[in-house]
Design an enzyme around this catalytic site. Structure first.
Site, short mmCIF file in Angstrom:
data_model
loop_
_atom_site.label_atom_id
_atom_site.label_comp_id
_atom_site.label_asym_id
_atom_site.label_seq_id
_atom_site.Cartn_x
_atom_site.Cartn_y
_atom_site.Cartn_z
CE LYS A 198 -7.54 -0.99 5.89
NZ LYS A 198 -8.05 -0.12 4.85
N1 PLP Z 1 -7.34 -0.42 -1.06
C1 PLP Z 1 -7.50 0.50 -0.10
C2 PLP Z 1 -6.83 1.81 -0.23
C3 PLP Z 1 -8.31 0.18 1.03
O1 PLP Z 1 -8.51 1.08 1.98
C4 PLP Z 1 -8.93 -1.08 1.09
C5 PLP Z 1 -9.77 -1.43 2.24
O2 PLP Z 1 -9.32 -1.97 3.21
C6 PLP Z 1 -8.70 -2.00 0.06
C7 PLP Z 1 -7.91 -1.63 -1.00
C8 PLP Z 1 -9.29 -3.36 0.10
O3 PLP Z 1 -8.68 -4.15 1.09
P1 PLP Z 1 -9.46 -5.34 1.78
O4 PLP Z 1 -10.00 -6.17 0.69
O5 PLP Z 1 -8.43 -6.04 2.58
O6 PLP Z 1 -10.51 -4.74 2.63
C1 COI Z 2 -12.19 -1.22 4.31
O1 COI Z 2 -12.76 -1.66 3.32
O2 COI Z 2 -12.07 -1.88 5.36
C2 COI Z 2 -11.57 0.09 4.31
O3 COI Z 2 -10.76 0.37 5.16
C3 COI Z 2 -11.93 1.06 3.27
C4 COI Z 2 -12.59 2.29 3.74
C5 COI Z 2 -13.15 2.92 2.51
C6 COI Z 2 -13.67 2.10 4.76
#
Ligand code: PLP
Ligand code: COI
Length: 359
Positions: A198
């Site tokens: 990330k």
């Molecule tokens: N994929 C991307 C590119 C993201 O930025 C996010 C957000 O954090 C997710 C998937 C979903 O991850 P999570 O469920 O941990 O928020």
């Molecule tokens: C999240 O869901 O935490 C992300 O980082 C995604 C972004 C689109 C805010």
């Protein structure tokens, strides 16, 4: 780990103004009074942990992150339960992913306890910023290389910071679902790259595709794999799931080019607990179109911390134009959203110990 030095804001935002700001906060525009900072250098390791008034950072123009983008972040939410208690959802999973991102970006790892303690310190001091009802407090931990040096190498100094934002829904106007744009030109991540980390750079390179999506009246981009341009990977900031007519759930596998979402993992676990058939397997964009048209695919949704679970209602692209189901939110999508949010908000049992009480 050093003790946190707590330095409360001398003039926090007045209660009536805060209440007005919490009325309809949207996403990522309303910020709380404080932030957490922890510094790292080679000599002292992690040091100078503090909670202080949120405000601008002063950084040198030669600061490493401004040139080579050595930056990672996380996103998670604190919820106010009906009884007024405050909880975090799976913060240890975010801490672990943060450290995997740090490793990929040649940055120092932050002990899990320090990561979680930083979140809790900020929630405690800014507890009045957690909206009631549907809203939540979105926490944004991040770290960047802060050495002032122009050579290309891992920075010798880092800052870890947590800020918080009072949020409602991610998508404007409380839409029932989203339309997505298939990016057939730009890719997000290639094997061996940073797709599973990330890091800010992944988002920087996605913006042109996101701009193209908006230009075509869509809300989000669907990225395809870089090698064949055929397999669905994920959206710009969310993972994707497909609900088939036999009731099974399909999601792309974690091959190193997509972000291992914590919402994704939670949904896979919930669905398996319920005895649903779940398949982590490649799904091709042409197959998605064919299945949506034939009725073999019933529903599709995006999931992530910000998006929670958001129905995908239609798909567009240079070679694609199809509607999912009847063009409205699917029954299974709404059911899964209800099941997940009930755990997150403490109205359902939490068999996996995902919910961590903070206050
Ligand atoms: N994929 C991307 C590119 C993201 O930025 C996010 C957000 O954090 C997710 C998937 C979903 O991850 P999570 O469920 O941990 O928020
Ligand atoms: C999240 O869901 O935490 C992300 O980082 C995604 C972004 C689109 C805010």
């Amino acid at each position: 780990m050093p003790e946190f030095d707590i330095r409360p804001h001398a003039t926090p935002i007045a209660a009536d103004l805060r209440a007005a700001m919490l009325q309809d906060p949207g996403f990522g525009r309303v910020f709380t009074d404080h932030m957490v900072l922890i510094e790292w250098n080679e000599e002292k390791g992690w040091h100078d942990a503090r909670v202080e008034a949120r405000g601008p950072l002063s950084i040198d123009p030669a600061c490493a992150v401004l040139h080579y983008a050595q930056e990672i972040f996380e996103g998670l939410k604190a919820y106010r339960k009906e009884d007024g208690r405050v909880v975090l959802f799976r913060p240890e999973a975010n801490a672990a992913r943060f450290n995997r991102s740090a490793e990929r970006m040649a940055m120092p790892e932050l002990p899990e306890e320090a990561f979680v303690e930083a979140l809790e310190q900020l929630i405690r001091i800014d507890r009045d910023w957690i909206p009631e009802g549907e809203g939540s407090l979105y926490l944004r931990p991040f770290m960047f290389g802060s050495e002032n040096f122009l050579g290309v190498k891992p920075s010798a100094e880092y800052k870890f910071i947590v800020i918080a934002s009072s949020v409602g829904g991610y998508f404007k106007g409380g839409k029932p679902g989203i339309t997505v744009w298939v990016s057939d030109h730009y890719t997000r991540a290639a094997p061996g790259g940073t797709g599973a980390a990330k890091c800010g750079g992944n988002y920087a390179s996605s913006l042109i595709a996101q701009k193209e999506a908006i230009g075509h009246g869509c809300d989000q981009v669907v990225f395809l794999d870089a090698a064949e341009g055929r397999w669905i990977e994920e959206l710009g900031g969310m993972n994707t799931f497909f609900v088939m007519d036999d009731g099974s759930l399909v999601t792309p596998p974690l091959t190193g080019t997509i972000l291992p979402g914590i919402t994704r993992d939670s949904l896979l676990t919930l669905a398996r607990d319920e005895g649903m058939t779940v398949r982590e397997e490649p799904y091709a964009i042409d197959q998605w179109q064919a299945d949506a048209r034939s009725g073999r695919l019933r529903e599709a949704f995006a999931c992530g911390t910000a998006a929670v679970i958001t129905p995908i209602l239609a798909v567009r692209g240079h070679a694609y134009d199809f509607t999912i189901g009847n063009g409205g939110p699917g029954i299974e999508t709404q059911r899964l959203r209800g099941a997940l949010t009930a755990i997150q908000r403490g109205t359902a049992a939490d068999p996996h110990g995902w919910v961590r009480p903070v206050l």
